[in-house]
Enzyme design. Sequence first.
Site, PDB file in Angstrom:
ATOM      1  N   ASN A   8       0.977  -1.440   0.134  1.00 21.66           N
ATOM      2  CA  ASN A   8       0.039  -0.017   0.084  1.00 21.66           C
ATOM      3  C   ASN A   8       1.007   1.146  -0.030  1.00 21.66           C
ATOM      4  OD1 ASN A   8      -1.833   2.124   0.582  1.00 21.66           O
ATOM      5  ND2 ASN A   8      -2.505   1.221   2.531  1.00 21.66           N
ATOM      6  N   TRP A   9       1.002   1.931  -1.274  1.00 21.27           N
ATOM      7  CA  TRP A   9       1.959   3.155  -1.098  1.00 21.27           C
ATOM      8  C   TRP A   9       1.519   4.243  -0.627  1.00 21.27           C
ATOM      9  CZ3 TRP A   9       4.358   2.825  -6.988  1.00 21.27           C
ATOM     10  CH2 TRP A   9       5.228   1.772  -7.018  1.00 21.27           C
ATOM     11  N   LYS A  10       0.042   4.135  -0.337  1.00 18.16           N
ATOM     12  CA  LYS A  10      -0.589   5.335   0.105  1.00 18.16           C
ATOM     13  C   LYS A  10      -0.397   6.636  -0.742  1.00 18.16           C
ATOM     14  CE  LYS A  10      -0.304   3.438   4.796  1.00 18.16           C
ATOM     15  NZ  LYS A  10      -0.272   3.779   6.134  1.00 18.16           N
ATOM     16  N   HIS A  92      -9.797   1.537   4.674  1.00 17.28           N
ATOM     17  CA  HIS A  92      -8.408   1.914   5.645  1.00 17.28           C
ATOM     18  C   HIS A  92      -8.610   3.076   6.650  1.00 17.28           C
ATOM     19  CE1 HIS A  92      -4.212   3.083   6.280  1.00 17.28           C
ATOM     20  NE2 HIS A  92      -4.011   1.767   5.855  1.00 17.28           N
ATOM     21  N   GLU A  94      -6.937   5.369   7.615  1.00 15.21           N
ATOM     22  CA  GLU A  94      -6.727   6.620   7.242  1.00 15.21           C
ATOM     23  C   GLU A  94      -8.013   7.162   6.510  1.00 15.21           C
ATOM     24  OE1 GLU A  94      -3.116   5.835   5.179  1.00 15.21           O
ATOM     25  OE2 GLU A  94      -2.152   5.397   7.255  1.00 15.21           O
ATOM     26  N   GLU A 150      -5.676  -4.569  10.909  1.00 17.83           N
ATOM     27  CA  GLU A 150      -4.739  -3.345  11.208  1.00 17.83           C
ATOM     28  C   GLU A 150      -5.232  -2.567  12.299  1.00 17.83           C
ATOM     29  OE1 GLU A 150      -2.594  -2.543   7.136  1.00 17.83           O
ATOM     30  OE2 GLU A 150      -4.419  -1.051   7.456  1.00 17.83           O
ATOM     31  N   GLY A 156       2.045   2.626  10.841  1.00 16.46           N
ATOM     32  CA  GLY A 156       2.990   3.884  10.587  1.00 16.46           C
ATOM     33  C   GLY A 156       3.521   4.203  11.778  1.00 16.46           C
ATOM     34  N   SER A 188       3.036  -1.640  10.566  1.00 21.20           N
ATOM     35  CA  SER A 188       4.460  -1.747  10.684  1.00 21.20           C
ATOM     36  C   SER A 188       5.060  -3.055  10.593  1.00 21.20           C
ATOM     37  CB  SER A 188       4.604  -1.453  12.374  1.00 21.20           C
ATOM     38  OG  SER A 188       4.511  -0.068  12.632  1.00 21.20           O
ATOM     39  N   GLY A 209       2.587  -1.002   4.387  1.00 27.63           N
ATOM     40  CA  GLY A 209       2.674   0.343   4.118  1.00 27.63           C
ATOM     41  C   GLY A 209       4.181   0.844   3.924  1.00 27.63           C
TER      42      GLY A 209
END
Length: 226
Positions: A8-10, A92, A94, A150, A156, A188, A209
């Site tokens: 997941n490159w965000k 997600h 976020e 998650e 992160g 992480s 991530g």
Amino acid sequence: MKKIIIANWKCNPIKKNQAEKLFSSVKRGVTNIKKIELVICPPFVYLSEIASSSNIKLGAQDCFWKDQGAFTGEISAKMLKDLKCKYVIIGHSERRFHFKETKEMINQKIKAVLSNGMIPILCIDQINQIKENLSVINGKKMKKIIIAYEPLFAIGTGNSCSIKQAKKTNESIKGILGQDSVVLYGGSVSSKNAKDYIFKANFSGLLVGSASLNASEFVEIVKSIS
Ligand code: PGA
């Protein structure tokens, strides 16, 4: 069943040539890896540059539920299908936090991904979100959904979830969705802890991530599982 590793490159990287470089370094690093379903979820704008190849599948980080129309700024599940996406990350934390995604929106998104023949990866950090976020999905379709556990404190932060707690949650999810359900761990993940989530906590795969933005670290993660 093949283990699944999802990058997941965000909202990274900033430039197209950086995205191409990251993708080609990962691709080179995993050439001989066969028993893993490897998925890259770049930002929407790089999806067409990063064509899916035989050993790397394409995924998106979100989608809109309507096919098309007057919805400024949205990208529909149908458009993602046309770009050959196989997976779509939904809900997600976020997105729930920064963009105030509700359970109703997440239900609609999951439905749209399924009806376009793609596989939704529903991110949860609490067990009750399974019921809430999948309330409009019926029995047969439930089997197509991948769950990514998650925990918020682990995303992160470098503070990954203990194997014991992760294993316990994995078992609770399987208790609800069935022993054959596909459950991933995310939060992480690094080349140091990846194999423990797979081989000790029995997850079917990983959602990675920050570590997926470093090609050599990401390739190490993949190799530690294969
Ligand atoms: P992280 O992110 O690996 O940087 O913790 C995981 C995720 O948010 O999917």
